[in-house]
Design an enzyme around this catalytic site. Structure first.
Site, short mmCIF file in Angstrom:
data_model
loop_
_atom_site.label_atom_id
_atom_site.label_comp_id
_atom_site.label_asym_id
_atom_site.label_seq_id
_atom_site.Cartn_x
_atom_site.Cartn_y
_atom_site.Cartn_z
N CYS A 1 -21.48 3.22 20.32
CA CYS A 1 -20.54 3.56 21.37
C CYS A 1 -19.76 2.33 21.79
O CYS A 1 -20.03 1.22 21.35
CB CYS A 1 -21.28 4.12 22.57
SG CYS A 1 -22.47 2.94 23.20
N CYS B 1 -21.78 -0.62 23.04
CA CYS B 1 -22.37 -1.50 22.03
C CYS B 1 -21.35 -2.54 21.61
O CYS B 1 -21.65 -3.72 21.49
CB CYS B 1 -22.77 -0.71 20.78
SG CYS B 1 -23.92 0.62 21.07
N ASP C 1 16.58 -0.74 4.50
CA ASP C 1 17.26 -1.80 3.80
C ASP C 1 17.47 -1.24 2.40
O ASP C 1 16.54 -0.72 1.81
CB ASP C 1 16.38 -3.04 3.76
CG ASP C 1 16.73 -3.90 2.59
OD1 ASP C 1 17.88 -4.30 2.50
OD2 ASP C 1 15.85 -4.15 1.76
N ASP D 1 11.88 -3.90 1.73
CA ASP D 1 11.04 -4.19 0.57
C ASP D 1 10.23 -5.45 0.81
O ASP D 1 9.53 -5.92 -0.07
CB ASP D 1 11.85 -4.25 -0.72
CG ASP D 1 12.84 -5.38 -0.73
OD1 ASP D 1 12.89 -6.12 0.26
OD2 ASP D 1 13.58 -5.52 -1.71
N ASP E 1 13.46 -9.44 3.96
CA ASP E 1 13.71 -8.81 5.25
C ASP E 1 12.71 -9.25 6.31
O ASP E 1 12.58 -8.60 7.34
CB ASP E 1 13.62 -7.28 5.12
CG ASP E 1 14.79 -6.75 4.34
OD1 ASP E 1 15.89 -7.30 4.53
OD2 ASP E 1 14.61 -5.82 3.56
#
Lengths: 851, 52
Positions: A117, A120, A531, A723, A727
């Site tokens: 949880c 923890c 792009d 890509d 960029d």
């Protein structure tokens, strides 16, 4: 290693037995650590059996000549080591899983067992970060993974692991094999716990029904009999099935941080103890039916969660699971008859080894095809279903499935990378990291969950006190109801499951979410900026035409251009390089991203790239032939200091699914923009092809960045699709970024998401999925809020009994978990089929344009 | 109604027996993979039949 001398095609006796049975307190024969439950690795050695705690130890042991590596040589057993944690400080052992960033920073991926949880997670984080020399530790809730960064000069890894162990969790470096064995054992145990609880529940209900249905009660002696029978059947439920709750509660108490296990364990314990006492003394209420039912439903929701986590929810898990644990290694592969095959753990493979893969099997390593040719499916890595062909010398990736191989139906692969070094391993690592980077909603949920349990305990205590004044006979019933009725599952369980499920489904389709936050941004996106190069188009551009503008022959021009573009990743450069053999070499090459290259070939300075960039070298106006080039073609000019030399005309094609993607996105209300570094004409041509209205051509990386910032100032949520190569600046400022065409450098791209596939059409599906994930998380949080606000007051006022409380809590947790698991359903198959049919259309048109 | 004194303990014993059978199934991996074995019959297997 007891490898046999049979040919590889025959089946091999496995030198490693992986069984289920284990004796009391056995220890690893290499490192001396106690063997983890469920891990059983034995190797016969000079008349006795050596056992190891993990395959890392086994691999290490095999490397040591005096141990089992040479079986017939009588050697000594490795000496026992005094401090078991010190073995983790051994550099030889650390190699392979510890990554050293620099002298003061090392990172390791850990499996931490016993994390249930948010509390923890909070415990481990706060205690371990407080240690000297620890930079950071991140724990991931579903998946039990943790990433630890520390300063090896100031702190020992063994000491950190020991500290985690003292908190009550078991941490070990990630070892795919040991983790898989532990997972299997965990799933088996969880199933049996669930079965015991379920079957006992049914039977106890059966015993309880007579008391409920008769008006005047059943005969006293029969009631006693039924109570005792219920007690006998509830015992295994409480003592075995509910053990995880008690263990969790005990650990929480010891650490002074109450998690949800504490009220649950307290509720079960109190109700059972009160019922057992009532049975013993012969009067009072019994709640055996409520206890067994509560345990069963709670275990059921945990079991579903575990199953989902292990099957598909954790994308990283799903990928890691795909890696085979055992490989067949060929020794002396040169000689056809002297070749021997050995079955070895993948962890023991070294670069340069040769492994055999048969059709239907999964390639265990990254490597190259040694002989023949093969057909493989890389769908796991790229999301593309179509098989790929690989011939001799071609690379194959770990995780791809072999369909067919020639000759002999076997594929021989020369190992180049194993384990975490493989591309699959890199993906797993990135995804692991991504899950630690949580969206805002999940962070809020985490914070609330930590306080929830503590508040609930206080409330239960308060209720007990108040009811002791009102009606002491009902204290137990009401307090138990308060303890079991509340359900923080939407916080501690369902939100992480939903995130993991969404990332998992996306990864299976080829979209790797590298930062968890990106999922939230993707769901809220209002603008999608493309792009052009390599994103909307396939990027496979080819040289169409070369126009020599001076007396230099075309052949020579191409050679010069190819020399300048040597080593480039830019598609235009690659296309030019493919067109010529490298006859000359270029010096002093300077690349300007988005513009072109500058360099010296054979004593002369050249520029290759956008005409404006090339013209800077000589300052002459562009010749008339430039204007004649069609706008769908890319233009690359070559110039020297005296003037124009040549013009290269390149043509591209649309990516499959690009057109549908744009129209789908627009119908989703997302504005699509195109910011291209190419000539305005080219950009406008592609935009018109795709139906994009807002276009800007000739944009430099800086201009792209400004344009995105402009949009953001107007309140837009911008997702940039690029890509990745030129960029970076624009990808960095956008709210979220997607790098298309992963290439070789997944990690360096700095993008939030990586699109590995080829078909862009899945991208709008990904946005749908992201929106669905956020919707489901919100639904779960609202449900949790509404349910707890209604149920807790009802329980405190004594209006609902323990069994309704238990039922309500269990049903609520089941509901949120199942709601989260809806994300795993992947209804995109028909969608994908329509893409495949639709994709040839733009290609045909393009072919028409080129002629 | 005296038969209850036989039948109820008997049902308890039965529960434990069935539990033991299920334990055997789990520890022998019968529930590890509920999907693939069903599809295994459809896989191509060109290896000759016989002991492996």
């Amino acid at each position: 290693m007891s490898g046999t001398s049979s040919p590889a095609s025959a089946s091999l006796p496995n030198p490693i037995e992986i069984g289920a049975g284990s004796r009391a307190d056995p220890r690893c024969d290499l490192c001396g650590l106690p063997l983890p439950l469920g891990v059983d690795i034995r190797v016969p050695y000079v008349g006795k059996t050596l056992r190891y705690c993990c395959h890392g130890c086994l691999a290490l042991a095999q490397l040591r000549p005096q141990s089992i590596g040479a079986q017939d040589a009588a050697g000594e057993t490795p000496p026992a080591i005094a401090d078991p944690w010190a073995t983790f400080d051994d550099p030889a052992r650390q190699q392979g899983w510890v990554v050293h960033a620099n002298a003061h920073r090392a990172e390791v991926a850990l499996v931490v067992a016993g994390v249930h949880c948010a509390a923890c997670v909070a415990t481990i984080k706060s205690r371990i970060r407080a240690l000297d020399g620890v930079h950071d530790i991140d724990v991931q809730l579903p998946g039990d993974r943790a990433r630890l960064a520390w300063d090896p000069a100031r702190q020992r890894l063994g000491a950190i692991l020991e500290a985690i162990a003292k908190l009550g969790y078991r941490a070990a470096p990630v070892d795919a094999l040991a983790a898989a064995a532990t997972r299997k054992q965990e799933a088996r145990r969880a199933l049996f716990r669930l079965f015991v609880a379920g079957f006992a529940m049914m039977q106890v209900m059966m015993y309880a029904i007579p008391a409920y249905v008769t008006d005047d009660g059943i005969a006293a002696e029969h009631a006693v009999l039924l109570r005792w029978a219920s007690l006998v059947l509830s015992l295994p439920v409480v003592l075995y099935s509910a053990l995880p709750f008690f263990a969790g509660a005990w650990r929480d108490l010891r650490n002074g941080r109450p998690g949800m296990d504490v009220p649950v364990a307290l509720g079960i314990g109190t109700a059972f103890a009160a019922s057992a006492w009532a049975t013993w003394v012969g009067h009072g209420e019994v709640y055996f039916d409520s206890v067994t039912m509560f345990v069963f439903f709670l275990l059921a929701s945990r079991y579903f969660e575990l199953r989902a986590r292990q099957s598909a929810s954790g994308a990283a898990e799903a990928l890691a699971r795909q890696q085979p644990e055992i490989a067949v290694r060929l020794v002396n592969e040169g000689a056809e008859h002297g070749a021997r095959a050995q079955t070895v753990p993948v962890a023991a493979l070294r670069v340069g080894d040769c492994v055999v893969v048969k059709p239907g099997e999964v390639v265990p390593v990254d490597g190259r095809v040694v002989r023949g040719h093969a057909t493989l499916s890389e769908s796991l890595l790229t999301g593309e279903a179509a098989p790929v062909a690989r011939s001799e010398g071609a690379p194959v990736l770990a995780g791809s499935t072999l369909y067919a191989a020639e000759p002999g139906g076997r594929l021989l692969v020369a190992v180049e990378a194993t384990g975490e070094e493989t591309r699959l391993g890199e993906m797993v690592r990135l995804l692991d990291r991504a899950l630690l980077d949580k969206p805002r909603l999940a962070l809020i949920a985490d914070r609330v969950a930590v306080w929830f349990a503590g508040g609930l305990l206080l409330l239960a205590a308060l209720t007990a006190v108040v009811w002791s004044l009102i009606d002491p006979s009902r204290i137990i019933a009401v307090t138990v109801a308060v303890l079991v009725v509340s359900c923080p599952c939407a916080l501690s369980l369902a939100t992480p499951s939903a995130l993991a499920a969404a990332t998992g489904v996306l990864a299976r389709r080829g979209l790797l979410v590298l930062r968890g936050r990106a999922l939230e941004t993707l769901a809220r996106a209002t603008h999608l900026v493309f792009d052009k190069t390599g994103t909307l188009t396939s990027g496979k551009i080819a040289l169409q035409r070369v126009v020599a503008l001076r007396d230099t022959p075309v052949q020579r021009c191409t050679e010069i251009a190819a020399a300048l573009e040597a080593g480039t990743q830019h598609p235009a450069g690659q296309a030019i390089r493919r067109a010529a053999m490298p006859a000359v070499a270029a010096d002093n090459v300077v690349r300007t991203p988005g513009l072109g290259v500058d360099g010296w070939v054979a004593g002369r300075r050249y520029r290759l790239g956008q005409p404006a960039f090339a013209a800077e070298l000589h300052g002459k106006p562009a010749p008339s032939s430039f204007a004649e080039v069609r706008s769908d073609h890319t233009l690359v000019a070559l110039a020297d200091t005296e003037g124009w030399v040549a013009l290269f005309v390149l043509a591209d094609s649309l990516r499959p699914g690009a057109r549908e993607l744009v129209s789908d996105l627009q119908s989703l209300g997302i504005e699509v923009l195109l910011l291209s570094g190419d000539r305005p004409g080219t950009a406008h041509y592609w935009a018109a092809q795709l139906g994009i209205d807002t276009v800007e051509g000739g944009a430099s990386p800086l201009r792209k960045r400004e344009a995105i910032q402009d949009l953001q100032r107007k309140g837009a949520v911008v997702v940039m699709v690029g890509d990745g190569a030129n960029d970076t600046a624009a990808l960095g400022v956008a709210h979220a970024s997607i790098a298309v065409g992963g290439g070789a450098r997944l990690a360096q791209q700095g993008a939030d998401m990586v699109w590995l596939g080829d078909d862009l059409g899945h991208l709008d599906w990904a946005i749908h999925k992201a929106r669905q994930a956020m919707r489901i998380i919100r639904q779960n949080l609202w449900w949790a809020f509404g349910y707890n606000m209604t149920a807790i007051p009802l329980a405190v006022t004594g209006l609902i009994g323990p069994w309704i409380a238990g039922l309500g809590m269990s049903m609520s947790s089941l509901l949120v978990v199942l709601n989260a698991l809806r994300l795993l359903r992947d209804r995109g198959e028909t969608h994908q089929a329509s893409r495949t049919v639709a994709s040839p259309v733009p290609r045909d048109e393009l072919a028409g344009n080129n002629t | 109604m005296e038969t209850l004194y036989l039948l109820i303990p008997l049902s308890v014993v039965l529960v434990f027996l069935i539990g033991a059978v299920f334990w055997w199934g789990i520890s022998h991996g019968q529930f590890d993979d509920l999907e693939r074995p069903g599809k295994q019959i459809l896989d191509d297997d060109d290896r000759p039949a016989g002991p492996r």
